[in-house]
Write a protein that holds these residues in place. Structure first.
Motif, PDB file in Angstrom:
ATOM      1  N   ALA A 115      -3.802  11.157   1.345  1.00  0.00           N
ATOM      2  CA  ALA A 115      -4.684  10.576   2.365  1.00  0.00           C
ATOM      3  C   ALA A 115      -4.096   9.295   2.956  1.00  0.00           C
ATOM      4  N   VAL A 116      -3.478   8.468   2.117  1.00  0.00           N
ATOM      5  CA  VAL A 116      -2.863   7.224   2.596  1.00  0.00           C
ATOM      6  C   VAL A 116      -1.723   7.548   3.569  1.00  0.00           C
ATOM      7  N   VAL A 117      -0.822   8.446   3.160  1.00  0.00           N
ATOM      8  CA  VAL A 117       0.320   8.782   4.004  1.00  0.00           C
ATOM      9  C   VAL A 117      -0.145   9.463   5.291  1.00  0.00           C
ATOM     10  N   ALA A 118      -1.029  10.438   5.172  1.00  0.00           N
ATOM     11  CA  ALA A 118      -1.511  11.162   6.356  1.00  0.00           C
ATOM     12  C   ALA A 118      -2.222  10.219   7.319  1.00  0.00           C
ATOM     13  N   GLY A 119      -2.988   9.284   6.792  1.00  0.00           N
ATOM     14  CA  GLY A 119      -3.700   8.327   7.640  1.00  0.00           C
ATOM     15  C   GLY A 119      -2.745   7.449   8.435  1.00  0.00           C
ATOM     16  N   LEU A 120      -1.689   6.979   7.782  1.00  0.00           N
ATOM     17  CA  LEU A 120      -0.709   6.136   8.463  1.00  0.00           C
ATOM     18  C   LEU A 120       0.078   6.923   9.502  1.00  0.00           C
ATOM     19  N   VAL A 121       0.511   8.108   9.120  1.00  0.00           N
ATOM     20  CA  VAL A 121       1.282   8.943  10.037  1.00  0.00           C
ATOM     21  C   VAL A 121       0.451   9.237  11.294  1.00  0.00           C
ATOM     22  N   ALA A 122      -0.833   9.471  11.105  1.00  0.00           N
ATOM     23  CA  ALA A 122      -1.730   9.703  12.244  1.00  0.00           C
ATOM     24  C   ALA A 122      -1.809   8.452  13.121  1.00  0.00           C
ATOM     25  N   LYS A 123      -1.831   7.267  12.491  1.00  0.00           N
ATOM     26  CA  LYS A 123      -1.841   6.008  13.255  1.00  0.00           C
ATOM     27  C   LYS A 123      -0.590   5.868  14.120  1.00  0.00           C
ATOM     28  N   PHE A 124       0.522   6.425  13.655  1.00  0.00           N
ATOM     29  CA  PHE A 124       1.774   6.370  14.418  1.00  0.00           C
ATOM     30  C   PHE A 124       1.739   7.327  15.604  1.00  0.00           C
ATOM     31  N   GLY A 125       0.709   8.169  15.676  1.00  0.00           N
ATOM     32  CA  GLY A 125       0.597   9.127  16.775  1.00  0.00           C
ATOM     33  C   GLY A 125       1.258  10.460  16.504  1.00  0.00           C
ATOM     34  N   ALA A 126       1.660  10.687  15.256  1.00  0.00           N
ATOM     35  CA  ALA A 126       2.324  11.946  14.905  1.00  0.00           C
ATOM     36  C   ALA A 126       1.293  13.015  14.572  1.00  0.00           C
ATOM     37  N   GLU A 127       1.706  14.248  14.752  1.00  0.00           N
ATOM     38  CA  GLU A 127       0.885  15.394  14.364  1.00  0.00           C
ATOM     39  C   GLU A 127       1.297  15.799  12.954  1.00  0.00           C
ATOM     40  N   ILE A 128       0.343  15.860  12.034  1.00  0.00           N
ATOM     41  CA  ILE A 128       0.640  16.152  10.638  1.00  0.00           C
ATOM     42  C   ILE A 128       0.577  17.651  10.383  1.00  0.00           C
ATOM     43  N   VAL A 129       1.620  18.162   9.764  1.00  0.00           N
ATOM     44  CA  VAL A 129       1.655  19.551   9.326  1.00  0.00           C
ATOM     45  C   VAL A 129       1.954  19.523   7.833  1.00  0.00           C
TER      46      VAL A 129
ATOM     47  N   ASP B 292       5.608  11.921 -10.032  1.00  0.00           N
ATOM     48  CA  ASP B 292       4.607  10.855  -9.988  1.00  0.00           C
ATOM     49  C   ASP B 292       3.502  11.209  -8.981  1.00  0.00           C
ATOM     50  N   PRO B 293       2.241  11.054  -9.350  1.00  0.00           N
ATOM     51  CA  PRO B 293       1.138  11.375  -8.424  1.00  0.00           C
ATOM     52  C   PRO B 293       1.081  10.472  -7.191  1.00  0.00           C
ATOM     53  N   ARG B 294       1.803   9.343  -7.224  1.00  0.00           N
ATOM     54  CA  ARG B 294       1.828   8.437  -6.068  1.00  0.00           C
ATOM     55  C   ARG B 294       2.844   8.852  -5.013  1.00  0.00           C
ATOM     56  N   PHE B 295       3.604   9.921  -5.262  1.00  0.00           N
ATOM     57  CA  PHE B 295       4.656  10.343  -4.336  1.00  0.00           C
ATOM     58  C   PHE B 295       4.222  11.538  -3.495  1.00  0.00           C
TER      59      PHE B 295
ATOM     60  N   VAL C 106       1.569   3.851  -2.900  1.00  0.00           N
ATOM     61  CA  VAL C 106       2.039   5.192  -2.605  1.00  0.00           C
ATOM     62  C   VAL C 106       3.489   5.128  -2.116  1.00  0.00           C
ATOM     63  N   VAL C 107       4.277   6.166  -2.426  1.00  0.00           N
ATOM     64  CA  VAL C 107       5.655   6.255  -1.954  1.00  0.00           C
ATOM     65  C   VAL C 107       5.831   7.595  -1.240  1.00  0.00           C
ATOM     66  N   THR C 108       6.491   7.542  -0.081  1.00  0.00           N
ATOM     67  CA  THR C 108       6.824   8.757   0.650  1.00  0.00           C
ATOM     68  C   THR C 108       8.267   8.629   1.123  1.00  0.00           C
ATOM     69  N   ASP C 109       8.842   9.718   1.561  1.00  0.00           N
ATOM     70  CA  ASP C 109      10.204   9.661   2.070  1.00  0.00           C
ATOM     71  C   ASP C 109      10.251  10.363   3.422  1.00  0.00           C
ATOM     72  N   VAL C 110      11.391  10.274   4.085  1.00  0.00           N
ATOM     73  CA  VAL C 110      11.546  10.889   5.409  1.00  0.00           C
ATOM     74  C   VAL C 110      12.757  11.810   5.446  1.00  0.00           C
ATOM     75  N   GLY C 111      13.201  12.268   4.266  1.00  0.00           N
ATOM     76  CA  GLY C 111      14.394  13.106   4.185  1.00  0.00           C
ATOM     77  C   GLY C 111      14.172  14.496   4.751  1.00  0.00           C
TER      78      GLY C 111
ATOM     79  N   GLU D 266       0.834  -1.202   0.000  1.00  0.00           N
ATOM     80  CA  GLU D 266       0.000   0.000   0.000  1.00  0.00           C
ATOM     81  C   GLU D 266       0.867   1.251   0.000  1.00  0.00           C
ATOM     82  N   VAL D 267       1.988   1.181   0.746  1.00  0.00           N
ATOM     83  CA  VAL D 267       2.865   2.337   0.860  1.00  0.00           C
ATOM     84  C   VAL D 267       4.308   1.874   1.039  1.00  0.00           C
ATOM     85  N   THR D 268       5.239   2.664   0.488  1.00  0.00           N
ATOM     86  CA  THR D 268       6.665   2.439   0.685  1.00  0.00           C
ATOM     87  C   THR D 268       7.264   3.711   1.274  1.00  0.00           C
ATOM     88  N   PHE D 269       7.924   3.563   2.413  1.00  0.00           N
ATOM     89  CA  PHE D 269       8.627   4.672   3.056  1.00  0.00           C
ATOM     90  C   PHE D 269      10.094   4.591   2.669  1.00  0.00           C
ATOM     91  N   VAL D 270      10.629   5.652   2.089  1.00  0.00           N
ATOM     92  CA  VAL D 270      12.044   5.706   1.730  1.00  0.00           C
ATOM     93  C   VAL D 270      12.782   6.427   2.855  1.00  0.00           C
TER      94      VAL D 270
END
Length: 177
Positions: free
Chosen positions: A147-161, A103-106, A86-91, A61-65
């Motif tokens: 929405a996919v990334v924000a939903g997961l990040v929220a599950k981790f307990g993080a505050e999304i900005v 890419d619209p999936r990033f 979906v692909v996201t990164d943490v840089g 569903e998602v790949t974190f780089v």
């Protein structure tokens, strides 16, 4: 098809943040694939049950780089090629990658979290709880991917900005100097 009906996620880069992401994803109910250029990190992550699969699930569903900043763009493009999700990164630097990947999936991201420990030894599923996680969607990022990334990040307990990449980089420059 994997034996379980769990959703799948990937982590590309198995250092401190990648290992913590893998544990947080497992806690959120995902089978986690893990890839790293250093095979010993994959072996360690498997031994410690930080990941459940060596490599990237193509149907994740998602790949974190979570690779070093200098290799993020290459790893993101590789992840987009090898996976359908979906692909996201943490840089910590967002402008260059936001201009480079169309890419619209990033959806670029940056968790404001860390540890004094290094690598998989410091991996902690709760690292992101209470942390600020900045998402910097590009002009190309789809609403569904966001929405996919924000939903997961929220599950981790993080505050999304959410903010644009240049604004993020300016703020990070101020904070780190």
């Amino acid at each position: 098809m994997s034996a379980s009906n769990k959703k799948k996620a990937n982590v590309f880069g198995l250092g401190l943040i990648g290992g913590s992401l893998a544990l947080a994803l497992a806690d959120a109910g995902y089978d986690v694939g893990g890839h790293d250029s250093d095979k010993s990190k994959i072996d360690t992550a498997l031994e410690r049950e930080i990941i459940s699969f060596p490599g990237l699930y193509s149907d994740a569903e998602v790949t974190f780089v979570a690779t070093p900043v200098g290799t993020v763009a290459e790893a993101v493009l590789e992840s987009l090629t090898l996976t359908t999700g979906v692909v996201t990164d943490v840089g910590s630097v967002k402008t260059a990658i936001s201009l480079h990947v169309t890419d619209p999936r990033f959806v670029p991201g940056h968790p404001m979290a860390g540890s004094e420990l290094d690598g998989l030894d410091g991996a902690d599923a709760s690292m992101f709880a209470g942390a600020v996680w900045v998402l910097t969607p590009t002009a190309y990022s789809s609403d569904a991917a966001f929405a996919v990334v924000a939903g997961l990040v929220a599950k981790f307990g993080a505050e999304i900005v959410a903010m644009d990449a240049e604004q993020h980089d300016d703020l990070v420059a101020v904070v780190s100097h």
